[in-house]
Motif scaffolding. Sequence first.
Motif, PDB file in Angstrom:
ATOM      1  N   PRO A  37       0.847  -1.203   0.000  1.00 28.84           N
ATOM      2  CA  PRO A  37       0.000   0.000   0.000  1.00 28.84           C
ATOM      3  C   PRO A  37       0.879   1.248   0.000  1.00 28.84           C
ATOM      4  O   PRO A  37       1.764   1.378   0.831  1.00 28.84           O
ATOM      5  N   MET A  38       0.613   2.149  -0.953  1.00 29.26           N
ATOM      6  CA  MET A  38       1.477   3.310  -1.112  1.00 29.26           C
ATOM      7  C   MET A  38       0.763   4.633  -0.848  1.00 29.26           C
ATOM      8  O   MET A  38       1.350   5.685  -1.036  1.00 29.26           O
ATOM      9  N   THR A  39      -0.482   4.584  -0.435  1.00 26.80           N
ATOM     10  CA  THR A  39      -1.226   5.788  -0.071  1.00 26.80           C
ATOM     11  C   THR A  39      -1.945   5.523   1.249  1.00 26.80           C
ATOM     12  O   THR A  39      -2.109   4.358   1.646  1.00 26.80           O
ATOM     13  N   PRO A  40      -2.403   6.570   1.913  1.00 23.48           N
ATOM     14  CA  PRO A  40      -3.155   6.355   3.156  1.00 23.48           C
ATOM     15  C   PRO A  40      -4.400   5.485   2.983  1.00 23.48           C
ATOM     16  O   PRO A  40      -4.820   4.807   3.909  1.00 23.48           O
ATOM     17  N   THR A  41      -4.974   5.457   1.767  1.00 23.96           N
ATOM     18  CA  THR A  41      -6.156   4.621   1.538  1.00 23.96           C
ATOM     19  C   THR A  41      -5.802   3.204   1.127  1.00 23.96           C
ATOM     20  O   THR A  41      -6.680   2.376   0.916  1.00 23.96           O
ATOM     21  N   GLY A  42      -4.509   2.911   0.989  1.00 25.48           N
ATOM     22  CA  GLY A  42      -4.081   1.546   0.687  1.00 25.48           C
ATOM     23  C   GLY A  42      -3.884   1.225  -0.775  1.00 25.48           C
ATOM     24  O   GLY A  42      -3.721   0.053  -1.134  1.00 25.48           O
ATOM     25  N   THR A  43      -3.907   2.213  -1.649  1.00 24.80           N
ATOM     26  CA  THR A  43      -3.739   1.955  -3.081  1.00 24.80           C
ATOM     27  C   THR A  43      -2.461   1.185  -3.345  1.00 24.80           C
ATOM     28  O   THR A  43      -1.391   1.538  -2.851  1.00 24.80           O
ATOM     29  N   ASN A  44      -2.606   0.114  -4.129  1.00 25.35           N
ATOM     30  CA  ASN A  44      -1.451  -0.682  -4.546  1.00 25.35           C
ATOM     31  C   ASN A  44      -1.654  -1.118  -5.987  1.00 25.35           C
ATOM     32  O   ASN A  44      -2.755  -1.051  -6.522  1.00 25.35           O
ATOM     33  N   LEU A  45      -0.587  -1.522  -6.625  1.00 30.49           N
ATOM     34  CA  LEU A  45      -0.634  -1.853  -8.048  1.00 30.49           C
ATOM     35  C   LEU A  45      -1.581  -3.004  -8.357  1.00 30.49           C
ATOM     36  O   LEU A  45      -2.379  -2.932  -9.293  1.00 30.49           O
ATOM     37  N   LEU A  46      -1.524  -4.069  -7.584  1.00 29.34           N
ATOM     38  CA  LEU A  46      -2.355  -5.237  -7.865  1.00 29.34           C
ATOM     39  C   LEU A  46      -3.839  -4.930  -7.637  1.00 29.34           C
ATOM     40  O   LEU A  46      -4.701  -5.400  -8.376  1.00 29.34           O
TER      41      LEU A  46
END
Length: 165
Positions: free
Chosen positions: A42-51
């Motif tokens: 996760p790369m944002t506070p909301t948990g956005t990730n590539l997969l």
Amino acid sequence: MTKPVPYTAGGEKESLHASLDNHRDVMLWKLEGLDDEQLRRPMTPTGTNLLGLVKHLATVEYGWFCSAFGRETEKLWFDPYTDDMTVSPDETTEQILAFYGRARAAADRAIEETDLDEAGTSWDGKTVSMRWVLIHMLEDLVRHVGHMDIVRELVDGATGTHRTD
């Protein structure tokens, strides 16, 4: 290998479809060379990730191109309204990528077999044309590929919009 860009000379439908394919390929390219942990990180506070973005894009391709035009879609193992951007520990990278591949193939069949002016019904009951869906999906895909650009850069510093080989 450089892929030809047919949307510079094709008709309207072919141009829209080719542009969609181009951005789909860029989206998949953003995953190359990363391990499972990096794809899920996760790369944002909301948990956005590539997969998670790939899972979401598979879900919306099935929804807009297939469900809206009365075509079959596979039974989902998750709630598309709450879990399409999250990847649980029991979902494998291979499972998500295969899901995207099936959704993309089903969407391609729908695009090829449906006239641009043919009407479908969206998830919220609105009438939509295949033309509108192609434009909408291009907007959504490009938006999320932009997210993937940023996430990928945060994961390992890689940047770029296309392969240079």
